[in-house]
Design an enzyme around this catalytic site. Structure first.
Site, PDB file in Angstrom:
ATOM      1  N   LYS A  68      91.859  46.288  18.628  1.00 45.85           N
ATOM      2  CA  LYS A  68      91.578  46.804  17.283  1.00 45.85           C
ATOM      3  C   LYS A  68      90.769  45.772  16.482  1.00 45.85           C
ATOM      4  CE  LYS A  68      94.614  49.865  18.722  1.00 45.85           C
ATOM      5  NZ  LYS A  68      94.294  51.030  19.515  1.00 45.85           N
TER       6      LYS A  68
HETATM    7  C1  LIG Z   1      95.848  51.612  19.983  1.00 47.94           C
HETATM    8  C2  LIG Z   1      96.310  52.907  19.504  1.00 47.94           C
HETATM    9  C3  LIG Z   1      97.670  53.215  19.399  1.00 47.94           C
HETATM   10  C4  LIG Z   1      98.760  52.313  19.919  1.00 47.94           C
HETATM   11  O1  LIG Z   1      98.819  51.078  19.276  1.00 47.94           O
HETATM   12  P1  LIG Z   1      99.776  49.926  19.842  1.00 47.94           P
HETATM   13  O2  LIG Z   1      99.823  48.922  18.757  1.00 47.94           O
HETATM   14  O3  LIG Z   1      99.157  49.422  21.103  1.00 47.94           O
HETATM   15  O4  LIG Z   1     101.122  50.551  20.098  1.00 47.94           O
HETATM   16  C5  LIG Z   1      98.017  54.432  18.845  1.00 47.94           C
HETATM   17  N1  LIG Z   1      97.081  55.310  18.433  1.00 47.94           N
HETATM   18  C6  LIG Z   1      95.768  55.055  18.541  1.00 47.94           C
HETATM   19  C7  LIG Z   1      94.776  56.059  18.029  1.00 47.94           C
HETATM   20  C8  LIG Z   1      95.335  53.855  19.082  1.00 47.94           C
HETATM   21  O5  LIG Z   1      94.015  53.623  19.201  1.00 47.94           O
END
Ligand SMILES: *Cc1c(COP(=O)(O)O)cnc(C)c1O
Length: 384
Positions: A185
């Site tokens: 992210k």
């Molecule tokens: C990365 C992601 C998640 C999960 O996030 P984590 O912190 O890895 O649990 C959920 N929804 C979307 C749209 C994502 O891109």
């Protein structure tokens, strides 16, 4: 090799982690509280509650809205599988609806036809950092009395235009927003998540459940000059963030404006360069949204083979990823009843390619990506 993404971490984060380690308090403590306060200020949300990742945030958001066995949650299949898994974890069922034409977010028109007497909530995703059409989503949701969870895993710092002006994602539009700090992210704490809400009662429940359902957190008992005994009024979870992660997160927040400015400049530059590449459509931003460009997804014309294009890029030292997954096409969620086909979701998975984008990316690296893509297209990019 040009990677698909690279976290921007440096001495500030290393020093912050070191200070947290040496402070004597390494689990959820003062650094988590400070990170939450700064995150709330950034998003304009009344409350921000840190948790171990975005998937646990989604789980708590669903539980907070009372989602349980027999309930249906309307959402997209075209997203990372964590949201569908979290819905199933509550004993509820996702009802998958299709995405909009040309983009990657929920089609607001598809929501009303999917509503049944068992519908209990909407879970919308700001996919790859592009805000979804919250005005349209909220109109349907309010008309049918359904609460809205925003999966903002990718969308920190993205903005939505409202009648009051530009608002960051996570400000109170929906009922709860869930963020991720995974390294893929825009900012990262290694692992980590955040829930934002305007509702103090929901926030209190998130705080109770993330720490075993414990009535008095250890931070309070630690600071008290009277002996205090905690109780466990409800079954909870251990979804805590550590102070080491939060300290890194605070350093990352100070970088966020610069990271987003860099990503926006690179996205604009990609758009200009790609205009000269036939067979490839660059993503577009609606006039009411400002993306943080967590991912940069181009669409291939029919006749170009996705895998062949990606292999050609890889052969030239450039990583890419295919379009966002569809949960309903994975064995783990294949048992979800599908009332309607999802042609746009499937086409987006199979026709989109995510190109490298990170704040440190140089113009020269970006030129290499576009040249390699143009070469793959010129060669026909047909299956080997
Ligand atoms: C990365 C992601 C998640 C999960 O996030 P984590 O912190 O890895 O649990 C959920 N929804 C979307 C749209 C994502 O891109």
């Amino acid at each position: 090799m040009i990677q698909i993404a690279r976290p921007l971490l440096g001495e500030a984060e290393a020093e912050a982690a070191r200070e947290a380690v040496l402070s004597g308090w390494v689990s959820q403590g003062p650094a988590v509280a400070a990170f939450e306060a700064e995150f709330a200020r950034l998003t304009g949300a009344a409350h921000a509650c840190a948790v171990s990742n975005c998937t646990t945030a989604l789980h708590l958001a669903l539980l907070g809205l009372g989602i349980g066995p027999g309930d249906e949650v309307i959402t997209v299949s075209h997203s990372f599988i964590a949201a569908a898994n979290a819905i199933r974890q509550c004993g509820a069922m996702p009802v998958f609806v299709d995405i909009e034409e040309g983009g990657y977010n929920i089609d607001p028109e598809a929501i009303a036809p999917a509503i049944t007497p068992r519908s209990r909530a909407l879970l919308v995703v700001h996919q790859v950092g592009m805000p979804c059409d919250m005005a349209a989503v909220m109109r349907v949701a309010r008309a049918h009395g359904l609460p809205v969870i925003e999966d903002a895993a990718c969308a920190i710092g993205a903005e939505i235009r409202t009648p009051e002006g530009w608002q960051p994602v996570g400000a109170p539009i929906g009922d709860v927003a869930c963020f991720s700090f995974h390294p893929r992210k825009v900012i990262t704490t290694g692992e980590g998540g955040m829930l934002t809400t305007a509702d103090p009662a929901l926030d209190a429940r998130f705080r109770l459940w993330r720490q075993h359902g414990m009535s008095l957190p250890d931070t309070l008992r630690h600071a008290s000059d009277r002996v205090l005994f905690e109780t466990y009024p409800e079954r909870g979870f251990n979804y805590r963030m550590t102070d080491v992660q939060a300290a890194v997160g605070r350093a990352q927040l100070t970088r966020l404006p610069g990271i987003i400015a860099a990503r926006r400049a690179l996205a604009a530059r990609y758009g200009a360069l790609l205009a000269a590449v036939p067979g490839v459509t660059a993503p577009a931003e609606p006039d009411w949204a400002r993306s943080n460009w967590q991912s940069y997804a181009v669409r291939l014309a029919p006749g170009l083979d996705q895998r062949a294009v990606m292999q050609s890029l890889l052969d030239r030292g450039i990583a890419s990823r295919r379009g966002i997954m569809c949960a309903h096409l994975e064995p783990a969620q294949a048992d979800v009843p599908l009332p309607r086909p999802l042609p746009r979701s499937e086409a987006a998975r199979d026709r989109a390619v995510l190109l490298p984008l990170y704040a440190q990316m140089t113009g020269e690296e970006q030129d290499r990506v576009v040249e390699a893509l143009a070469a793959a297209v010129a060669a026909g990019a047909v299956p080997a």
